[in-house]
Write an enzyme that holds these catalytic residues in place. Sequence first.
Site, PDB file in Angstrom:
ATOM      1  N   TYR A  47      19.072  29.674  50.017  1.00 30.71           N
ATOM      2  CA  TYR A  47      18.023  30.371  49.280  1.00 30.71           C
ATOM      3  C   TYR A  47      16.917  30.880  50.199  1.00 30.71           C
ATOM      4  O   TYR A  47      16.149  31.765  49.807  1.00 30.71           O
ATOM      5  CB  TYR A  47      17.388  29.456  48.221  1.00 30.71           C
ATOM      6  CG  TYR A  47      18.317  28.951  47.151  1.00 30.71           C
ATOM      7  CD1 TYR A  47      19.623  29.431  47.012  1.00 30.71           C
ATOM      8  CD2 TYR A  47      17.895  27.973  46.255  1.00 30.71           C
ATOM      9  CE1 TYR A  47      20.472  28.948  46.028  1.00 30.71           C
ATOM     10  CE2 TYR A  47      18.734  27.485  45.263  1.00 30.71           C
ATOM     11  CZ  TYR A  47      20.023  27.970  45.158  1.00 30.71           C
ATOM     12  OH  TYR A  47      20.852  27.482  44.180  1.00 30.71           O
ATOM     13  N   HIS A 105      27.229  23.152  48.676  1.00 35.48           N
ATOM     14  CA  HIS A 105      26.858  24.260  47.788  1.00 35.48           C
ATOM     15  C   HIS A 105      28.082  24.940  47.168  1.00 35.48           C
ATOM     16  O   HIS A 105      28.107  25.234  45.968  1.00 35.48           O
ATOM     17  CB  HIS A 105      26.024  25.267  48.588  1.00 35.48           C
ATOM     18  CG  HIS A 105      25.196  26.178  47.751  1.00 35.48           C
ATOM     19  ND1 HIS A 105      24.062  26.802  48.217  1.00 35.48           N
ATOM     20  CD2 HIS A 105      25.315  26.595  46.468  1.00 35.48           C
ATOM     21  CE1 HIS A 105      23.527  27.554  47.264  1.00 35.48           C
ATOM     22  NE2 HIS A 105      24.286  27.445  46.201  1.00 35.48           N
TER      23      HIS A 105
END
Length: 272
Positions: A47, A105
């Site tokens: 992110y 992730h």
Amino acid sequence: MEYLQTQGISLPRLGLGTFRMQGDACRAAVESALALGYRHIDTAEMYGNEDAIGAAIAAARIKREDLHVTTKVWNENLAPDAIGRAFDASLKKLRLDVVDLYLVHWPSKNMNLPAMFETLMKLKQEGRTRAIGVANFNIALLKTVVEEIKAPIACNQIEYHVMLDQTPMRKYLAAKSIPLVAYCPLAQGRVASDETLAAIGRKHGASAAQVALKWLLDQDGVAAIPKASRRESQKANLDAQNIGLDDEDIKAIAGLPKDKRCVSPGFAPAWD
């Protein structure tokens, strides 16, 4: 706030997702959420906002034991040495000595699952992360991790909302007492324009989005991490916890199409 107990941690059932939040705007959003009472912040190295979140956490001065922070290692960094480097970088940006939950992730086609989880379990044994888990794993991959490697998985974070059926995954996770953490719980905003949800909302003095969120939070073993940068949206998501959906509402929601997947990149596993 309700909590899920998993692998020695208390996971607040409603958290703040931060995907696509950046810089000062991200910091302001996290500071706002913490001031409203959020105690579960979800981020990831991919992110690019861990430093902004670290600054917001430092400014908030909340007791560390009262705050849950999840971050994730990207799927290009799943070799043991790369996991270690990625973890160190995340911890430094977050300005923390320990994270509460560290997730893979996305799975990768060339990953070595036993070596990966040996590395992740070492981080847990060292006390640098309180728990480990996965995101975007399908049932076949989960079975390998849980039943063969016997890794102490604290959750599987996946896309889940009123427009996407995850019944087989939910049943598997429930059988193993592993929470499901729902990302995109509002189907990237699509729930807001659904007339069925809006009608249920009118009945309860709530929005369609609040109805969709409460539908998730009413399910055993499910947490949700809606992204919200505006204070009004953050508060609305918190207030969704107070709605009481009845059997008629649940039946109406069950009748909605459940085949809308918002997130499916080219490197995603074969969904069950």
